[in-house]
Design an enzyme around this catalytic site. Structure first.
Site, mmCIF file in Angstrom:
data_model
loop_
_atom_site.group_PDB
_atom_site.id
_atom_site.type_symbol
_atom_site.label_atom_id
_atom_site.label_comp_id
_atom_site.label_asym_id
_atom_site.label_seq_id
_atom_site.Cartn_x
_atom_site.Cartn_y
_atom_site.Cartn_z
ATOM 1 N N ASN A 93 0.846 -1.195 0.000
ATOM 2 C CA ASN A 93 0.000 0.000 0.000
ATOM 3 C C ASN A 93 0.884 1.248 0.000
ATOM 4 O O ASN A 93 0.918 2.017 0.952
ATOM 5 C CB ASN A 93 -0.926 -0.023 1.222
ATOM 6 C CG ASN A 93 -1.976 1.072 1.174
ATOM 7 O OD1 ASN A 93 -1.963 1.921 0.292
ATOM 8 N ND2 ASN A 93 -2.884 1.051 2.154
ATOM 9 N N ASP A 98 0.155 10.227 4.643
ATOM 10 C CA ASP A 98 0.524 9.958 3.258
ATOM 11 C C ASP A 98 0.677 11.281 2.521
ATOM 12 O O ASP A 98 1.102 12.272 3.118
ATOM 13 C CB ASP A 98 -0.522 9.045 2.607
ATOM 14 C CG ASP A 98 -1.933 9.634 2.651
ATOM 15 O OD1 ASP A 98 -2.094 10.794 3.090
ATOM 16 O OD2 ASP A 98 -2.878 8.940 2.227
ATOM 17 N N ASP A 148 -9.021 10.891 9.687
ATOM 18 C CA ASP A 148 -8.277 10.452 8.517
ATOM 19 C C ASP A 148 -9.231 9.942 7.447
ATOM 20 O O ASP A 148 -9.109 10.303 6.269
ATOM 21 C CB ASP A 148 -7.289 9.348 8.910
ATOM 22 C CG ASP A 148 -6.442 8.886 7.736
ATOM 23 O OD1 ASP A 148 -5.293 9.344 7.621
ATOM 24 O OD2 ASP A 148 -6.928 8.062 6.926
#
Length: 318
Positions: free
Chosen positions: A69, A226, A293
């Protein structure tokens, strides 16, 4: 409080204190907090959260997917399925592979190479992402070797070894080199562990919080730092990037992994969400970083958010 999650929070707070390229706009943060009253993320079709008919395949799929991922720095070059992002393309290709042939065993994982990954993820004629396919293969081989060496080749035993603790699962996953998401900044270490943390959250979503998805400390997860969640926060005005950094991002320049700019983007975003969680809880909202998130990640799928360039970094962490 000691432990991995506390170390992540503490280090990111220190980064926010020292940051030169990314800052938090207090007024915008306050407006953001005031606007959040329902933290339920919109229903989505994240392949990681959709179970297979048998729990063993679901468990193997989630753990395998989160082993790869990452790759957002290469995604502009990735050949994507129509209407799909880079992540959804990778996750869907892997899901179809499991549906066709079943989950890979630990021994099969240990035999995968870049050519096989390029075939599975439909990138055989795309040399621009060969480096990513090499990393995917390495990550999958690492997973297979780790399962054999530490857990008798069993996905179930690997998750059971965490004894219902998301923090313990993240810590044990970080025994694999590509999960060691730790940077150096201003002379101290900044652990972020995006993929190690998101694995417990994805298992919880796939299993409805039961069985392999039962973790007593999900509320202690940080955001999964990220390049999308910080981007959404910047679009919301909560994060402010230095003009020279913003100009580089808008030109499509890669931001080097571990650079001060890249660490600040991720760490200051994480700290901003921690401040938002505190603000929401002060208003009586049952808030957590994980819930925020998900809200921000889903918001990041909107066309008006995707219309603006986000930072791109080539690394195995996100």
């Amino acid at each position: 409080m000691n432990g991995l999650f506390a170390a992540v929070r503490s280090a990111c707070a220190r980064v926010a204190e020292h940051a030169r390229f990314v800052t938090i706009a207090p007024a915008a943060l306050e407006r953001f907090v005031d606007a959040q009253r329902d933290l339920a993320a919109p229903a989505g079709a994240d392949p990681a959260h959709q179970h297979f008919d048998d729990p063993e395949t679901t468990l193997a799929y989630v753990v395998t997917l989160d082993a790869i991922n990452f790759g957002s720095g290469w995604f502009p070059e990735l050949r994507k399925r129509p209407g799909m992002s880079g992540y959804f393309t990778v996750a869907t290709c892997l899901r179809e592979q499991f549906a066709r042939a079943g989950a890979w065993s630990a021994d099969e994982l240990a035999q995968l190479d870049a050519d096989r990954c390029a075939e599975i993820f439909e990138q055989r004629a795309n040399p621009a992402v060969r480096e990513l396919m090499d990393l995917f293969a390495r990550a999958l081989r690492d997973l297979g070797g780790w399962l054999v060496a530490r857990h008798g080749g069993s996905f179930e035993r690997a998750v059971e070894s965490a004894q219902g603790s998301a923090e313990r699962l993240a810590t044990t996953l970080a025994e694999m080199p590509l999960y060691r998401d730790v940077a150096r900044y201003a002379g101290f270490e900044v652990p972020l562990y995006k993929r190690a943390q998101i694995t417990a959250a994805d298992l919880a979503a796939a299993f409805g919080g039961r069985g392999p998805g039962s973790f007593r400390d999900l509320g202690e997860l940080t955001i999964f730092a990220d390049n999308l969640v910080p981007h959404v926060l910047r679009c919301e005005g909560v994060l402010v990037y230095a003009p020279e950094l913003l100009a580089r991002i808008e030109r499509g320049e890669l931001v080097p992994s571990g650079s001060a700019e890249e660490v600040e983007i991720r760490a200051v975003a994480l700290h901003a969400v921690e401040l938002a969680v505190c603000g929401l809880r002060a208003h009586g909202v049952d808030a957590s970083a994980q819930r925020l998130d998900y809200l921000l990640w889903h918001r990041g799928q909107r066309p008006e958010i995707k219309a603006h360039p986000r930072h791109r970094t080539r690394c195995p962490y996100y």
